[in-house]
Design a protein around this motif. Structure first.
Motif, PDB file in Angstrom:
ATOM      1  N   GLY A   1      33.561 -10.138 -24.951  1.00 50.73           N
ATOM      2  CA  GLY A   1      32.732 -10.760 -23.932  1.00 50.73           C
ATOM      3  C   GLY A   1      33.559 -11.290 -22.780  1.00 50.73           C
ATOM      4  N   PRO A   2      32.887 -11.714 -21.680  1.00 49.62           N
ATOM      5  CA  PRO A   2      33.622 -12.118 -20.480  1.00 49.62           C
ATOM      6  C   PRO A   2      34.566 -13.295 -20.706  1.00 49.62           C
ATOM      7  CG  PRO A   2      31.238 -12.437 -20.202  1.00 49.62           C
ATOM      8  CD  PRO A   2      31.431 -11.707 -21.488  1.00 49.62           C
TER       9      PRO A   2
ATOM     10  N   ALA B   1      28.729  -7.550 -23.815  1.00 49.96           N
ATOM     11  CA  ALA B   1      27.874  -8.738 -23.941  1.00 49.96           C
ATOM     12  C   ALA B   1      28.312  -9.520 -25.178  1.00 49.96           C
ATOM     13  CB  ALA B   1      26.419  -8.305 -24.044  1.00 49.96           C
ATOM     14  N   GLY B   2      29.596  -9.807 -25.256  1.00 49.04           N
ATOM     15  CA  GLY B   2      30.129 -10.534 -26.410  1.00 49.04           C
ATOM     16  C   GLY B   2      30.362  -9.609 -27.584  1.00 49.04           C
TER      17      GLY B   2
ATOM     18  N   PRO C   1      22.192 -12.860 -21.338  1.00 54.90           N
ATOM     19  CA  PRO C   1      22.433 -12.579 -19.910  1.00 54.90           C
ATOM     20  C   PRO C   1      22.869 -13.792 -19.097  1.00 54.90           C
ATOM     21  CG  PRO C   1      20.449 -11.457 -20.642  1.00 54.90           C
ATOM     22  CD  PRO C   1      20.918 -12.270 -21.813  1.00 54.90           C
ATOM     23  N   ALA C   2      22.236 -14.946 -19.289  1.00 57.32           N
ATOM     24  CA  ALA C   2      22.566 -16.102 -18.451  1.00 57.32           C
ATOM     25  C   ALA C   2      24.012 -16.547 -18.694  1.00 57.32           C
ATOM     26  CB  ALA C   2      21.598 -17.250 -18.731  1.00 57.32           C
ATOM     27  N   ASP C   3      24.431 -16.594 -19.975  1.00 58.85           N
ATOM     28  CA  ASP C   3      25.810 -16.995 -20.290  1.00 58.85           C
ATOM     29  C   ASP C   3      26.795 -15.953 -19.765  1.00 58.85           C
ATOM     30  OD1 ASP C   3      24.544 -18.990 -21.557  1.00 58.85           O
ATOM     31  OD2 ASP C   3      25.102 -18.401 -23.603  1.00 58.85           O
ATOM     32  N   PHE C   4      26.438 -14.689 -19.948  1.00 64.49           N
ATOM     33  CA  PHE C   4      27.288 -13.601 -19.466  1.00 64.49           C
ATOM     34  C   PHE C   4      27.522 -13.771 -17.968  1.00 64.49           C
ATOM     35  CE2 PHE C   4      27.975  -9.435 -17.594  1.00 64.49           C
ATOM     36  CZ  PHE C   4      28.857  -8.818 -18.461  1.00 64.49           C
TER      37      PHE C   4
ATOM     38  N   TYR D   1      21.217  -8.086 -17.547  1.00 64.71           N
ATOM     39  CA  TYR D   1      22.527  -8.755 -17.390  1.00 64.71           C
ATOM     40  C   TYR D   1      23.019  -8.635 -15.955  1.00 64.71           C
ATOM     41  CZ  TYR D   1      23.308  -9.409 -22.421  1.00 64.71           C
ATOM     42  OH  TYR D   1      23.231  -9.820 -23.715  1.00 64.71           O
ATOM     43  N   ILE D   2      22.863  -7.422 -15.389  1.00 61.44           N
ATOM     44  CA  ILE D   2      23.379  -7.212 -14.030  1.00 61.44           C
ATOM     45  C   ILE D   2      22.560  -8.049 -13.039  1.00 61.44           C
ATOM     46  CG2 ILE D   2      23.830  -5.477 -12.234  1.00 61.44           C
ATOM     47  CD1 ILE D   2      25.622  -5.287 -14.779  1.00 61.44           C
ATOM     48  N   ARG D   3      21.252  -8.108 -13.288  1.00 59.60           N
ATOM     49  CA  ARG D   3      20.415  -8.920 -12.394  1.00 59.60           C
ATOM     50  C   ARG D   3      20.852 -10.389 -12.447  1.00 59.60           C
ATOM     51  NH1 ARG D   3      15.805  -7.452 -14.505  1.00 59.60           N
ATOM     52  NH2 ARG D   3      15.912  -5.390 -13.553  1.00 59.60           N
TER      53      ARG D   3
END
Lengths: 805, 212
Positions: free
Chosen positions: A210-211, A235-236, A251-254, A279-281
């Protein structure tokens, strides 16, 4: 339409997210090749692309990750790639998003491992990737995205292939493990050095984690890179819930974690496994207000290997000089025999002694340098993970070696003459090397430091014209012999200082020339090295096996405050205590060995390598000729061990240990030979190979070891060797014997084919075969001249039938 | 339970089974005293614990013929069919030690074949050991459900041909998830790797029968 390179320069660029995730949701089955969906399910693929454009992606990758000639036939490959790129373009048109949109030809790993660990040759890999890239360009892709690469060498092949096949921008992304390295060991810094050199337009990392977990690797990229950095994490981590794979970063945490990476300097951002348009959005929303951090050009001079980077300065770098045949008879002979084990041992010894780089020079007039140099580079890379210095004046050899090297090498060298610069700089530029520039030109070597500085300045101007960056040039201030001119060393030292102060460029010196013609050369060289380091020398080309040099080097570092707690000096001192100068004490041998065996024979029979080498040296010092040492000690010891093995009193490992010890002794004897002295009796050449399709080589290596220990001139072609290669080598050496090995029943036909070819085209050569699946009967059936049940049998065959045909 | 791909990391630092290593290195037996085993164990100390990539798939054993289907795989093997008797499911797995061991072996191959041989043996022991640890863990998970894990069966055993390797690789996404690759002759790189199937069946079934 916005130009892509301008987009990379000016804006935060959004990439797409996971593709597999979406296609699986649409029904892609496990084990199905996703790329075929470009033809069978175009609507699903197009819809996935469009969802990413709708979410705000600038660059969407075609569904071509695994599209290469290893997985697809020529016609199918073209269709899959053309359809893949077209679907992205159609999705871009269909999407209402206002952002500039681009289609990337996506290139993933080939699926095979490159040699020497796997079976795919580097140049075959280059061709494979070039083919995919060319098709992508023909299909209308705007750029190439090389991604998820987990091997440094394969990444180089892909980037080189893409650059040679197209003019499109190329983005390169690697997949790092949890240890922050590529699967085959490369550090982020090493990858940055190599990929920037080779001309990637942006570099970075994707997949794996993940990021937040990947952020440390991204930071290393940002600290080292002078091009935009891309970041496409998962995504983790995946976990299984009710039989479905779910990822643990929503998505929000990513988006929040990825935005941190953007604030740190990442300029292209997207997602990999487990990420979706959602996720991209979220990512686009989270980073909408951020201004991308400008890319700062980095000025350090860096080279790299398959595993790590080495930077020049402030701590001086040691370049091992021993892989060079000048003045070394044994080395020259090894090159003529294509005996790489000599070179490999020298490489390993220098690494163990503390070298940071290895200079590789195989230039002898009798050898085909353009063939030999890349081979030496490939071989040295298997035993040593140090960056290499490619040392040649032959441009063809230089280019071949620059291709073969894994990492960012140093080139040794260019000089201030126009002819040299015209020849060398284009290669340095294309292959992204650093280069040693000698401060001499058509007029020769200037006698003053000012004169050498003026040449350095001209070299810098010319380098710029060729697109070679200033940071990639190290200046050689040229060591001259002090016994020939009182001011020789002083001028060199002043040149080092001037280049550092005026030009800010790193410097390098070959050290040992200074003492030519003088006594106590090692002490003189060590003093010169110390003074040069005092002037800020960045690198020294020297013999790291010289204790005086290494002591001077370690002491200089400690005195300059570059050796915390004197740890390096203390370790060096411990490894080389002053007491070691006292002649070695009598060998420790247990009472059971006391019975009368001469020490060299005893060492061989007990398999003690170092001991055997030391005893061989001792015998030479005592005045024995190499020939008599071989005949009275080595061969009897080997025969005794071989007989004991055949009688079942000793086992294979002891036989191998004895052979290794004998070989070590043999090496000493070879090294001691001088012109005119008695030659080691030349045993006949023998060519060995594991046949095509077979990758088992342990048995063959044992045969090689034993034959070498008996003094045969063995050319070992390795494993998975085509019949034609074996024939060519047999012809080259006019070898009376060729040994073939096969372990698997499936490869016996390849062995039969090789035997047939050799008998037809090289009737002077007899073929012995061996390996787990063979028997004497089987050997006869495939037409072999002899069957060697084990390594001793192979020795006996070769000895009995030497040159008999 | 079926379908999802999972990755299990086996921690480094398990004890070495020296006897097992020597069994690999000296198939004919013999005196091991002379061998630089301890030196090679030190060399291999950082080579890692291994990773196992796996998924559980339903088993279908047709009454006629010698083919077995395990999820999307169709495997032509009478021996495997026998090994999976009574199993409703099977684990399909790939395990690897990674590249470090291959790098070590390549380094010593040319300069000390003895050390290369021992490193081969150490790698073989390591990967089998990692799989044993994995199997023990999975068996513990299965026990409360009344299930047992059967012995592993690899391509190349009995009549299960190596040619099924590409199918297994595709099903497990080995290249991407594990960095594991197949050569033209269907051998694996990194070389210290194993692919296998292992049946899962109710604990009561096949009692008293000889295990394979």
């Amino acid at each position: 339409m916005t130009n892509l390179r301008a987009l990379l320069r000016d804006r935060l660029v959004y990439l797409d997210g996971g593709m597999g995730t979406l296609l699986q949701a649409a029904g892609l089955q496990p084990g199905e090749r996703p790329e075929t969906w470009n033809l069978t399910h175009p609507d699903a693929v197009r819809a996935a692309h469009r969802a990413y454009f709708d979410a705000g992606s600038h660059i969407v990758s075609a569904n071509t990750f695994g599209a290469n000639r290893l997985r697809f036939g020529a016609e199918e490959l073209r269709e899959v790639i053309f359809a893949g790129v077209r679907l992205v373009r159609e999705a871009a048109q269909a999407s209402a998003g206002a952002q500039p949109k681009f289609a990337a030809m996506d290139i993933g790993p080939s699926g095979r491992m490159l040699k020497p660990y796997g079976d795919l040759a580097f140049e075959d890999a280059v061709r494979l990737f070039a083919k995919a890239a060319r098709l992508g360009a023909e299909a209308g892709a705007d750029l190439i995205l090389i991604e998820t690469m987990n091997d440094s060498y394969e990444t180089k092949a892909a980037l080189l292939g893409a650059k040679e096949a197209t003019d499109l921008p190329v983005l390169v992304s690697n997949a790092y493990g949890g240890d922050g390295k590529l699967m085959t060991g490369a550090s982020p810094e090493a990858m940055v050095a190599m990929l920037e050199g080779l001309g990637a337009d942006a570099i970075g990392l994707n997949c794996s984690l993940g990021p937040a977990a990947l952020a440390p690797v991204a930071r290393q990229y940002l600290a080292a890179a002078s091009v935009p950095v891309l970041f496409k994490p998962n995504a983790g981590l995946p976990r299984v819930e009710d039989g479905r794979t779910v990822y643990d970063v929503p998505p929000a945490d990513f988006a929040r974690e990825a935005a941190d990476a953007v604030r740190a300097g990442v300029r292209l951002v997207g997602g990999c496994c487990g990420t979706t348009p959602e996720y991209i959005r979220a990512l686009v929303r989270e980073t909408a207000g951020l201004t991308p951090v400008p890319v700062e050009p980095k000025r350090e001079t860096v080279v790299s290997s398959s595993t790590h980077a080495v930077r020049f300065g402030p701590k001086p770098v040691l370049i091992g000089e021993r892989l060079n045949p000048t003045g070394k008879k044994a080395f020259r002979q090894a090159l003529l025999d294509q005996d790489m084990s000599y070179i490999l041992r020298e490489a390993l010894h220098q690494q163990e002694a503390g070298a940071d780089l290895l200079d590789v020079n195989v230039g002898i007039p009798e050898a085909d340098e353009p063939a030999l140099l890349p081979r030496a580079v490939e071989e040295v890379q298997t035993v040593s993970d140090l960056p290499l210095s490619i040392d040649t004046s032959d441009p063809a050899a230089m280019e071949a070696a620059l291709r073969a090297v894994n990492g960012k090498p140093l080139v040794n060298s260019v000089n201030g003459s126009q002819e040299s610069m015209d020849r060398v700089f284009p290669l340095v530029r294309k292959y992204g090397a650093a280069v040693i520039a000698l401060t001499l030109d058509e007029e020769g070597i200037p006698p003053t430091a000012q004169g050498r500085l003026a040449i350095a300045e001209r070299i810098l101007r010319e380098a710029e014209r060729f697109g070679v960056e200033r940071k990639n040039i190290l200046f050689d201030a040229l060591t001259m012999t002090v016994s020939a001119s009182d001011s020789a060393a002083a001028v060199t030292l002043e040149t080092v200082r001037l280049i550092r102060e005026r030009l800010g460029c790193p410097t390098v010196l070959g050290v040992s020339n200074v003492s030519f013609g003088l006594p106590r050369r090692a002490a003189m060289n060590a003093a010169f090295l110390t003074l040069a380091i005092g002037e800020g020398l960045s690198a020294a080309i020297l013999n790291p096996l010289s204790e005086e040099m290494m002591t001077a080097y370690r002491a200089s570092l400690a005195l300059r405050g570059q050796d915390p707690h004197c740890a390096g000096f203390l370790a060096h001192a411990q490894a080389h205590p002053e007491a070691a100068r006292v002649p070695a004490a009598a060998p420790v041998s247990g009472p059971e060995q006391a019975d009368a065996l001469p020490p060299l024979q005893d060492a061989v029979r007990r398999g003690l390598r170092e001991e055997a080498a030391a005893r061989a040296r001792e015998a030479l010092r005592e005045g024995q000729t190499p020939l008599s040492v071989i005949e009275t000690h080595l061969i009897p010891a080997l025969d005794a061990v071989g007989a004991a093995y055949e009688a079942g009193k000793l086992y294979l490992p002891q036989l191998m240990m004895a052979a290794e010890a004998a070989e070590a002794a043999f090496g000493e004897l070879k090294g001691a030979l001088s012109a005119g002295a008695a030659e080691v009796p030349a045993r006949c050449p023998v060519v060995l190979a594991t046949v095509r399709g077979d990758v088992h080589d342990i048995g063959k290596n044992i045969v090689r070891l034993l034959l070498e220990s008996y003094g045969f001139q063995v050319s070992d072609l390795g494993k998975d060797v085509p019949p034609e290669t074996i024939l060519a080598e047999v012809r080259r050496l006019q070898a009376p014997w060729c040994g073939l090995s096969a372990l698997m029943t499936t490869t016996v036909p390849a062995m039969a084919e090789t035997v047939e070819l050799l008998h037809r085209e090289a009737p002077f050569c007899r073929v012995m075969v061996g390996g787990a699946v063979l028997t004497a009967v089987y050997a006869r059936q495939i037409g072999a001249d002899a069957y060697a049940a084990d390594a001793m049998e192979a020795v006996r065959l070769c000895a009995a039938g030497e040159g008999a045909r | 339970m079926t379908g999802a791909l999972r990755l299990t990391e086996i921690p480094d630092g398990l004890d070495w089974d020296r006897r097992e290593i020597l069994r690999y290195a000296l198939p004919g037996g013999g005196d091991a005293e002379a061998l630089p085993l301890e030196e090679c164990l030190r060399l291999a100390a950082g080579a890692g614990g291994g990773r196992v990539l796996w998924r559980v798939e339903p088993v279908n054993l047709p009454d006629a013929g010698d083919e077995v289907s395990v999820g999307p795989l169709t495997l032509p093997s009478r021996d495997l069919k026998r090994a999976l008797a009574g199993c409703g499911y099977a684990v399909v797995l790939a395990a690897t030690l990674g590249m470090e061991m291959d790098r070590l072996i390549a380094r010593y191959r040319r300069i000390s074949p003895v050390r290369a041989l021992l490193l081969h043996a150490i790698g073989a022991e390591r990967v089998e050991r990692a799989l044993d640890v994995f199997s023990a863990g999975l068996s513990r998970e299965l026990a409360p459900e009344g299930l047992t894990l059967r012995p592993r069966f690899s391509p190349g055993y009995g009549d299960l041909p190596l040619t099924v390797q590409p199918q297994l690789f595709a099903l497990l996404d080995c290249e991407r998830r594990l960095g594991l690759t197949l050569s033209q002759s269907l051998t694996m790189t990194p070389s210290k790797s194993v692919t296998a199937l292992a049946g899962i069946r109710p604990a009561g079934e096949g009692k008293g029968e000889q295990s394979t």
